[in-house]
Design a protein around this motif. Structure first.
Motif, mmCIF file in Angstrom:
data_model
loop_
_atom_site.group_PDB
_atom_site.id
_atom_site.type_symbol
_atom_site.label_atom_id
_atom_site.label_comp_id
_atom_site.label_asym_id
_atom_site.label_seq_id
_atom_site.Cartn_x
_atom_site.Cartn_y
_atom_site.Cartn_z
ATOM 1 N N GLN A 1 66.380 16.499 40.231
ATOM 2 C CA GLN A 1 66.630 17.934 40.334
ATOM 3 C C GLN A 1 66.774 18.300 41.809
ATOM 4 O O GLN A 1 65.822 18.196 42.575
ATOM 5 C CB GLN A 1 65.481 18.723 39.709
ATOM 6 C CG GLN A 1 65.273 18.437 38.223
ATOM 7 C CD GLN A 1 64.158 19.273 37.634
ATOM 8 O OE1 GLN A 1 64.206 20.511 37.670
ATOM 9 N NE2 GLN A 1 63.136 18.621 37.095
ATOM 10 N N ASP A 2 67.949 18.746 42.199
ATOM 11 C CA ASP A 2 68.250 18.969 43.610
ATOM 12 C C ASP A 2 67.290 19.946 44.276
ATOM 13 O O ASP A 2 67.027 19.846 45.472
ATOM 14 C CB ASP A 2 69.687 19.488 43.766
ATOM 15 C CG ASP A 2 70.718 18.405 43.501
ATOM 16 O OD1 ASP A 2 70.345 17.218 43.558
ATOM 17 O OD2 ASP A 2 71.878 18.747 43.228
ATOM 18 N N ARG A 3 66.738 20.883 43.517
ATOM 19 C CA ARG A 3 65.935 21.933 44.153
ATOM 20 C C ARG A 3 64.569 21.448 44.609
ATOM 21 O O ARG A 3 63.904 22.138 45.384
ATOM 22 C CB ARG A 3 65.776 23.132 43.212
ATOM 23 C CG ARG A 3 64.928 22.895 41.977
ATOM 24 C CD ARG A 3 65.053 24.071 41.023
ATOM 25 N NE ARG A 3 64.288 23.893 39.804
ATOM 26 C CZ ARG A 3 63.134 24.518 39.546
ATOM 27 N NH1 ARG A 3 62.618 25.325 40.454
ATOM 28 N NH2 ARG A 3 62.509 24.325 38.405
ATOM 29 N N PHE A 4 64.127 20.273 44.149
ATOM 30 C CA PHE A 4 62.774 19.823 44.483
ATOM 31 C C PHE A 4 62.727 18.853 45.662
ATOM 32 O O PHE A 4 61.852 18.981 46.513
ATOM 33 C CB PHE A 4 62.107 19.196 43.260
ATOM 34 C CG PHE A 4 61.700 20.207 42.225
ATOM 35 C CD1 PHE A 4 60.687 21.103 42.477
ATOM 36 C CD2 PHE A 4 62.354 20.270 41.009
ATOM 37 C CE1 PHE A 4 60.311 22.057 41.540
ATOM 38 C CE2 PHE A 4 61.996 21.216 40.054
ATOM 39 C CZ PHE A 4 60.968 22.108 40.320
ATOM 40 N N LEU A 5 63.599 17.880 45.717
ATOM 41 C CA LEU A 5 63.529 16.902 46.803
ATOM 42 C C LEU A 5 64.388 17.368 47.969
ATOM 43 O O LEU A 5 65.597 17.543 47.824
ATOM 44 C CB LEU A 5 63.997 15.526 46.334
ATOM 45 C CG LEU A 5 63.879 14.410 47.372
ATOM 46 C CD1 LEU A 5 62.422 14.160 47.726
ATOM 47 C CD2 LEU A 5 64.536 13.128 46.861
ATOM 48 N N PRO A 6 63.783 17.582 49.149
ATOM 49 C CA PRO A 6 64.582 18.020 50.305
ATOM 50 C C PRO A 6 65.701 17.030 50.613
ATOM 51 O O PRO A 6 65.526 15.810 50.497
ATOM 52 C CB PRO A 6 63.550 18.065 51.437
ATOM 53 C CG PRO A 6 62.235 18.247 50.757
ATOM 54 C CD PRO A 6 62.349 17.496 49.466
ATOM 55 N N SER A 7 66.837 17.563 51.005
ATOM 56 C CA SER A 7 68.003 16.708 51.261
ATOM 57 C C SER A 7 67.717 15.687 52.356
ATOM 58 O O SER A 7 68.255 14.573 52.339
ATOM 59 C CB SER A 7 69.205 17.573 51.653
ATOM 60 O OG SER A 7 68.916 18.343 52.814
ATOM 61 N N THR A 8 66.841 16.033 53.303
ATOM 62 C CA THR A 8 66.513 15.115 54.392
ATOM 63 C C THR A 8 65.797 13.867 53.889
ATOM 64 O O THR A 8 65.816 12.826 54.565
ATOM 65 C CB THR A 8 65.622 15.823 55.423
ATOM 66 O OG1 THR A 8 64.515 16.439 54.737
ATOM 67 C CG2 THR A 8 66.387 16.895 56.167
ATOM 68 N N LEU A 9 65.169 13.955 52.712
ATOM 69 C CA LEU A 9 64.408 12.824 52.180
ATOM 70 C C LEU A 9 65.177 12.030 51.133
ATOM 71 O O LEU A 9 64.691 10.986 50.674
ATOM 72 C CB LEU A 9 63.084 13.316 51.578
ATOM 73 C CG LEU A 9 62.105 13.961 52.559
ATOM 74 C CD1 LEU A 9 60.825 14.362 51.846
ATOM 75 C CD2 LEU A 9 61.781 13.018 53.708
ATOM 76 N N ARG A 10 66.337 12.493 50.745
ATOM 77 C CA ARG A 10 67.081 11.796 49.691
ATOM 78 C C ARG A 10 67.453 10.363 50.085
ATOM 79 O O ARG A 10 67.325 9.447 49.260
ATOM 80 C CB ARG A 10 68.325 12.585 49.290
ATOM 81 C CG ARG A 10 67.983 13.794 48.448
ATOM 82 C CD ARG A 10 69.098 14.319 47.594
ATOM 83 N NE ARG A 10 68.504 15.246 46.622
ATOM 84 C CZ ARG A 10 68.022 14.903 45.451
ATOM 85 N NH1 ARG A 10 68.070 13.643 45.076
ATOM 86 N NH2 ARG A 10 67.482 15.791 44.643
ATOM 87 N N PRO A 11 67.911 10.121 51.310
ATOM 88 C CA PRO A 11 68.219 8.721 51.660
ATOM 89 C C PRO A 11 66.986 7.815 51.586
ATOM 90 O O PRO A 11 67.092 6.665 51.152
ATOM 91 C CB PRO A 11 68.755 8.829 53.091
ATOM 92 C CG PRO A 11 69.249 10.231 53.215
ATOM 93 C CD PRO A 11 68.313 11.055 52.377
ATOM 94 N N VAL A 12 65.821 8.338 51.989
ATOM 95 C CA VAL A 12 64.596 7.542 51.921
ATOM 96 C C VAL A 12 64.248 7.255 50.469
ATOM 97 O O VAL A 12 63.934 6.108 50.097
ATOM 98 C CB VAL A 12 63.432 8.274 52.619
ATOM 99 C CG1 VAL A 12 62.162 7.422 52.559
ATOM 100 C CG2 VAL A 12 63.776 8.598 54.066
ATOM 101 N N ALA A 13 64.319 8.278 49.621
ATOM 102 C CA ALA A 13 63.989 8.095 48.208
ATOM 103 C C ALA A 13 64.939 7.109 47.543
ATOM 104 O O ALA A 13 64.510 6.251 46.756
ATOM 105 C CB ALA A 13 64.030 9.447 47.483
ATOM 106 N N SER A 14 66.213 7.208 47.850
ATOM 107 C CA SER A 14 67.190 6.289 47.250
ATOM 108 C C SER A 14 66.913 4.848 47.662
ATOM 109 O O SER A 14 66.985 3.930 46.835
ATOM 110 C CB SER A 14 68.609 6.690 47.665
ATOM 111 O OG SER A 14 68.942 7.958 47.155
ATOM 112 N N ARG A 15 66.585 4.657 48.928
ATOM 113 C CA ARG A 15 66.296 3.306 49.417
ATOM 114 C C ARG A 15 65.034 2.755 48.743
ATOM 115 O O ARG A 15 64.996 1.582 48.336
ATOM 116 C CB ARG A 15 66.129 3.338 50.931
ATOM 117 C CG ARG A 15 65.939 1.984 51.576
ATOM 118 C CD ARG A 15 66.170 2.053 53.076
ATOM 119 N NE ARG A 15 65.269 2.982 53.739
ATOM 120 C CZ ARG A 15 65.630 4.146 54.259
ATOM 121 N NH1 ARG A 15 66.897 4.544 54.188
ATOM 122 N NH2 ARG A 15 64.762 4.925 54.855
#
Length: 370
Positions: A346-360
């Protein structure tokens, strides 16, 4: 479920309790399957200074007490380095409530680190953790709306145990009497504002501190109502009180395993099959299969590097041994991140700055399970 029905559930007699546990487990199975999760974490107790004085806590200290500490930036980096080497992915920032409001010495320490408030220092620690490839999860006690807004871009999730909604527990002689930050109105305000900010949030109840079963139900319903409004409660913990020496509650009895299971099962029914419900495995070391039967689907954070500083007497389980226990009960143990998959999606919960870290990190978990 209506409040009166939940009151009846939590008071189930012995025969009814077995049926309640079976029903809760079946509800979990229908919505979550037979996979139970945990987060591989490091525990960063940024400071154990705290302005509250709960009747059961050995974590909090005054600055002059033996064992008082505030981690320096170098201390934080040391733990991050060791955690990274052990494949940890969550950096749990856990600390006392508003020590700068109570202790001039601590304000001087913060100033030496270049910060005015604890929240600012924690934000710095979170940015450092992100640089090492971690997803931070902060449990810093009660935070203001502005503090949560500041911490949001550098945290995958935030946490605050509601503990209980009964103001009775803040009266003289009760466990929260000398703990202004434990007043339920204060904590409910933070849970609500976290929802307004679309922050993935972990909360829970603490059982065995003098509350009634009805007050447990009231607390679970309060959590449910906030989640129904904002959809932000990613996880609910049912934590059992453990008596500790040298506290006001050292001589109090602890809830037994069936009392914990009764509360877990009731929580599952009240909160529904989709909620993530956790019991700390180190506080219930001999009862893992019972907790699985009662409807949990998560064990919370487990660290191969750092102890549980809040419950230092209770060692984390060894993950391989916990996995075997889960297999024996018909479950698969799987690693997760500090923010649950359904909240990452859900885009509204995870800050965009952390998405690359979460994906990795998600890719790392997938690779490790192949």
């Amino acid at each position: 479920m209506q409040r009166a029905d939940a009151y009846r559930l939590i008071h189930s007699n012995d025969r009814e309790l077995a049926a309640l546990i079976d029903h809760a487990g079946a509800l979990r199975d229908a919505c979550k399957g037979r996979t139970v999760t945990y987060s591989r974490k490091i525990f960063l107790p940024v400071t154990n200074l705290c302005r509250d004085r709960c009747g059961y806590c050995t974590f909090r200290k005054d600055p002059t007490d033996p064992g008082a500490w505030t981690m320096s930036p170098a201390d934080i980096e040391d733990v991050l380095q060791r955690g990274s080497a052990q494949g940890c992915k969550e950096a749990l920032m856990c600390l006392g409530d508003k020590p700068e409001a109570a202790f001039p010495q601590y304000r001087e320490t913060l100033a030496q680190f270049g910060h005015r408030t604890t929240a600012q220092y924690v934000a710095h620690a979170c940015r450092t953790a992100i640089g090492y490839g971690f997803l931070p999860h902060t449990n810093a006690g009660v935070l203001s709306y502005d503090e949560m807004e500041m911490l949001r871009p550098v945290n995958a999730s935030l946490g605050l145990m509601l503990e209980n909604v009964s103001p009775r527990l803040s009266l003289k002689g009760m466990p929260h009497y000398s703990a202004p930050d434990k007043h339920p109105d204060v904590r409910l305000r933070m849970l609500r504002e976290a929802g307004e900010l679309s922050i993935a949030f972990t909360t829970g109840i603490l059982i065995g501190i003098g509350e009634t079963r009805e007050e447990r139900v009231d607390s679970l319903i309060a959590i449910r109502d906030l989640h129904e409004r904002y959809g932000h409660i990613q996880e609910v913990i049912v934590q059992n009180f453990r008596a500790k020496p040298e506290t006001r509650m050292a001589g109090c009895s602890e809830p037994d395993a069936m009392e914990v299971a009764r509360t877990v099962a009731t929580a599952r029914i009240i909160l529904g099959g989709r909620m993530n419900i956790q019991v700390p495995p180190n506080l219930n070391p001999g009862d893992h299969q019972l907790m699985l039967r009662a409807g949990i689907n998560d064990w919370g954070g487990i660290s191969p590097v750092t102890q549980d500083y809040v419950n230092p007497e209770a060692a984390w389980p060894v993950v391989d041994a916990l996995a075997e226990t889960c297999r024996d009960a018909g479950f698969t143990l799987r690693e997760r991140l500090a923010i649950y998959d359904e909240y990452i999606d859900q885009d509204r919960f995870l800050p965009s700055t952390l998405r690359p870290v979460a994906s990795r990190l998600q890719a790392d978990i997938a690779q490790e399970t192949v």
